[in-house]
Structures are given as structure tokens and as C-alpha cells.
Write an enzyme that holds these catalytic residues in place. Structure first.
Site, PDB file in Angstrom:
ATOM      1  N   ASP A   8     -36.224 -35.597  19.877  1.00 39.83           N
ATOM      2  CA  ASP A   8     -35.221 -34.679  20.377  1.00 39.83           C
ATOM      3  C   ASP A   8     -34.229 -35.540  21.185  1.00 39.83           C
ATOM      4  OD1 ASP A   8     -34.118 -32.160  21.370  1.00 39.83           O
ATOM      5  OD2 ASP A   8     -35.039 -32.733  23.265  1.00 39.83           O
ATOM      6  N   ASP A  10     -31.378 -34.361  23.863  1.00 38.66           N
ATOM      7  CA  ASP A  10     -31.182 -33.976  25.267  1.00 38.66           C
ATOM      8  C   ASP A  10     -32.529 -33.781  25.948  1.00 38.66           C
ATOM      9  OD1 ASP A  10     -28.454 -33.949  25.229  1.00 38.66           O
ATOM     10  OD2 ASP A  10     -28.282 -31.833  24.728  1.00 38.66           O
ATOM     11  N   GLY A  45     -33.004 -26.985  24.518  1.00 34.52           N
ATOM     12  CA  GLY A  45     -33.339 -26.938  23.092  1.00 34.52           C
ATOM     13  C   GLY A  45     -32.809 -25.722  22.359  1.00 34.52           C
ATOM     14  N   VAL A  46     -32.199 -24.795  23.114  1.00 31.09           N
ATOM     15  CA  VAL A  46     -31.695 -23.542  22.532  1.00 31.09           C
ATOM     16  C   VAL A  46     -30.244 -23.761  22.084  1.00 31.09           C
ATOM     17  CG1 VAL A  46     -31.156 -21.150  23.162  1.00 31.09           C
ATOM     18  CG2 VAL A  46     -33.236 -22.220  24.030  1.00 31.09           C
ATOM     19  N   ARG A  48     -26.180 -23.265  21.186  1.00 23.91           N
ATOM     20  CA  ARG A  48     -25.088 -22.878  22.085  1.00 23.91           C
ATOM     21  C   ARG A  48     -24.933 -21.358  22.176  1.00 23.91           C
ATOM     22  NH1 ARG A  48     -19.824 -25.579  20.208  1.00 23.91           N
ATOM     23  NH2 ARG A  48     -21.330 -27.287  20.117  1.00 23.91           N
ATOM     24  N   SER A 115     -28.230 -29.983  19.163  1.00 18.89           N
ATOM     25  CA  SER A 115     -26.845 -30.135  19.616  1.00 18.89           C
ATOM     26  C   SER A 115     -25.861 -30.520  18.511  1.00 18.89           C
ATOM     27  CB  SER A 115     -26.776 -31.184  20.725  1.00 18.89           C
ATOM     28  OG  SER A 115     -25.433 -31.387  21.092  1.00 18.89           O
ATOM     29  N   LYS A 116     -24.756 -29.794  18.484  1.00 16.76           N
ATOM     30  CA  LYS A 116     -23.671 -30.135  17.554  1.00 16.76           C
ATOM     31  C   LYS A 116     -22.895 -31.339  18.071  1.00 16.76           C
ATOM     32  CE  LYS A 116     -23.192 -25.651  15.471  1.00 16.76           C
ATOM     33  NZ  LYS A 116     -22.456 -24.449  15.203  1.00 16.76           N
ATOM     34  N   ASN A 117     -23.153 -31.713  19.320  1.00 11.42           N
ATOM     35  CA  ASN A 117     -22.477 -32.869  19.901  1.00 11.42           C
ATOM     36  C   ASN A 117     -23.297 -34.154  19.753  1.00 11.42           C
ATOM     37  OD1 ASN A 117     -20.010 -31.663  21.103  1.00 11.42           O
ATOM     38  ND2 ASN A 117     -21.512 -30.413  22.175  1.00 11.42           N
TER      39      ASN A 117
HETATM   40  P1  B16 Z   1     -24.448 -28.057  21.793  1.00 14.42           P
HETATM   41  P2  B16 Z   1     -31.606 -30.874  22.151  1.00 14.42           P
HETATM   42  C1  B16 Z   1     -29.896 -28.951  22.877  1.00 14.42           C
HETATM   43  O1  B16 Z   1     -30.152 -30.294  22.582  1.00 14.42           O
HETATM   44  C2  B16 Z   1     -29.852 -28.724  24.374  1.00 14.42           C
HETATM   45  O2  B16 Z   1     -31.152 -28.956  24.948  1.00 14.42           O
HETATM   46  C3  B16 Z   1     -29.468 -27.294  24.654  1.00 14.42           C
HETATM   47  O3  B16 Z   1     -29.383 -27.074  26.054  1.00 14.42           O
HETATM   48  C4  B16 Z   1     -28.095 -27.011  23.988  1.00 14.42           C
HETATM   49  O4  B16 Z   1     -27.718 -25.648  24.193  1.00 14.42           O
HETATM   50  C5  B16 Z   1     -28.212 -27.303  22.501  1.00 14.42           C
HETATM   51  O5  B16 Z   1     -28.617 -28.648  22.314  1.00 14.42           O
HETATM   52  C6  B16 Z   1     -26.910 -27.072  21.764  1.00 14.42           C
HETATM   53  O6  B16 Z   1     -25.987 -28.034  22.219  1.00 14.42           O
HETATM   54  O7  B16 Z   1     -23.738 -26.958  22.529  1.00 14.42           O
HETATM   55  O8  B16 Z   1     -24.030 -29.444  22.201  1.00 14.42           O
HETATM   56  O9  B16 Z   1     -24.391 -27.847  20.301  1.00 14.42           O
HETATM   57  O10 B16 Z   1     -32.480 -30.757  23.355  1.00 14.42           O
HETATM   58  O11 B16 Z   1     -32.094 -30.073  20.955  1.00 14.42           O
HETATM   59  O12 B16 Z   1     -31.280 -32.307  21.802  1.00 14.42           O
HETATM   60 MG    MG Z   2     -34.262 -31.295  24.506  1.00 12.83          MG
END
Ligand code: B16
Ligand code: MG
Length: 216
Positions: A8, A10, A45-46, A48, A115-117
Site C-alpha cells: 500500500d 499512503d 485506504g478509502v 476519495r 490513490s489516484k495520485n
Molecule cells: P486520492 P492508500 C488512499 O491511499 C488513502 O489512504 C486514502 O486516505 C485516500 O482517500 C485514498 O488513497 C484516495 O486518494 O484522493 O489521492 O485518490 O492508503 O490506498 O495508498
Molecule cells: Mg494506506
């Protein structure tokens, strides 16, 4: 036998929770909705949009889809602005060395993030071309606890889920790993989760779990 490890992003490779918190807090304040760090913990992990739904649980009115999209877009603009502060020094040197050691021990290494980022974050922390494969929020339709992102990562590194481990900091991520048939390794917030098969304090601890793969 474990042949590949899916990380994972973040909360495992790098911590961007403070940026998520700051960006969601700005949106919540703008809308006059109560938001604190404890609620922020539920967003790990949730996706956006699902994160926004959790924040809107405390709103005093209903939001339609168009308004929700506008809020999520604004949050992401603020968040991406904050991500510009990230640099390679945001990854612990010991973690970076542990990743390199796992690779030299013969494991395939992938990212599985909601994350899409993800591409931007990996580039900022200097790991843009390190992993053998990257599966992220841009390529999936079902977010964790659905196993889709981990199954895709496994496919990209050409392993069966039974040959893969997932390292996760979120309970939703551990649930996703278990649902996909992976060995689930909990770190951070997920290190105390009863469903985690293994519990670690840092990525360095992976070196005691995953020994060098014997060549055939
Ligand atoms: P984004 P992970 C997750 O990353 C984050 O833990 C979570 O807080 C966030 O809402 C999600 O990515 C979506 O992120 O807005 O950047 O698309 O922990 O799965 O790496
Ligand atoms: Mg995470």
C-alpha cells in the site's frame, strides 16, 4: 511460497495523512461541517468519494452528486498543492534499504494503492521507476475492502494471490488482502488489527519474514 509483495502507498511507503487531513479540513470548514483527526483516521485506504461521504455524515443538509464532485475536486486541488512539498527524504532511509534488500532477495515488488495520485506521489519520493508494477485508484472500479487493486497488482507481477503478501496500514486494506487470498501484513494502524496474519512495526521487519528466495 511468497514470490511477490504488494505495498500500500499512503501510510506504508510514505505518510501523506497530514496532507489529506489539511485538505479535507479546508473543505469541511468551508461547508461548516465538524471534522477532526479521529474522523480522518476513518479515511485511510478509502477512496476519495467514499471519504467525502464519511465527512458529509455530519453535514446538516444533503449534497447532490454535482456538489459532491465539486467538493472532491477542490479537495484534490488543495491536496496536490500540498503534495508538492514531498521529497525523497519523506521515505525513511531504512525503509528504502529494506525495499532494495527484498528485491535482491528475489521478490517482485508492486504498489497497490487506492490513490489516484499514486504516480505523482511515487515521483515526488523518488520511487517513480522502482517498483515492478503499480496498481492504483486510476485503474480500478472497486476500492478497498474490495481486493481489486491487489489482484491487479498480482496480475501485473505475474503471481497468484496465494504467492503474494500485502503490506497495509488500513483495516480496509487488510480486509481487501484477505478477500483476495493474500498473506496480510499489518503495519501502523493495522498492526493491531486481529485479521492481519503478520504484524510489523516497520518495513525493516519484513526482512525477518521474507528470506531470500532459493533459485531453482
Ligand atoms: P486520492 P492508500 C488512499 O491511499 C488513502 O489512504 C486514502 O486516505 C485516500 O482517500 C485514498 O488513497 C484516495 O486518494 O484522493 O489521492 O485518490 O492508503 O490506498 O495508498
Ligand atoms: Mg494506506
Amino acid at each position: 511460497m511468497i514470490k511477490g509483495i504488494v505495498f500500500d502507498l499512503d501510510g506504508v511507503i510514505v505518510s501523506t495523512d497530514r496532507f489529506h487531513y489539511e485538505a479535507w479540513k479546508a473543505i469541511a470548514d468551508q461547508e461548516g461541517i465538524y471534522f477532526d483527526e479521529k474522523i480522518n483516521d476513518r479515511l485511510r485506504g478509502v477512496s476519495r468519494m467514499a471519504s467525502l461521504d464519511i465527512i458529509l455524515e455530519r453535514a446538516s443538509r444533503q449534497y447532490d452528486e454535482e456538489e459532491k464532485l465539486a467538493l472532491a475536486t477542490k479537495k484534490n486541488e488543495i491536496y496536490r498543492g500540498l503534495l508538492s512539498r514531498l521529497s525523497p527524504s519523506d521515505v525513511e532511509e531504512a525503509d528504502r534499504e529494506a525495499l532494495e534488500e527484498l528485491r535482491s532477495r528475489g521478490y517482485k515488488l508492486a504498489v497497490g494503492s487506492s490513490s489516484k495520485n499514486t504516480p505523482l506521489i511515487l515521483e515526488k519520493i523518488g520511487l517513480g521507476s522502482f517498483f515492478d508494477a503499480v496498481a492504483d485508484g486510476n485503474q480500478i472500479t472497486h476500492s478497498k475492502p474490495n481486493p481489486e487493486v491487489f489482484l491487479l497488482a498480482a496480475k501485473l507481477i505475474d503471481i497468484d494471490p496465494s504467492e503474494g503478501a500485502v503490506v497495509e496500514d488500513a483495516e480496509a486494506g487488510i480486509d481487501a488482502a484477505k478477500a483476495g487470498g493474500f498473506l496480510a501484513v499489518g503495519i501502523g494502524g493495522a498492526a493491531s488489527y486481529y485479521r492481519a496474519d503478520r504484524k510489523i512495526a516497520s518495513l525493516v521487519d519484513l526482512l525477518s519474514i521474507f528470506k531470500p528466495i532459493e533459485k531453482e
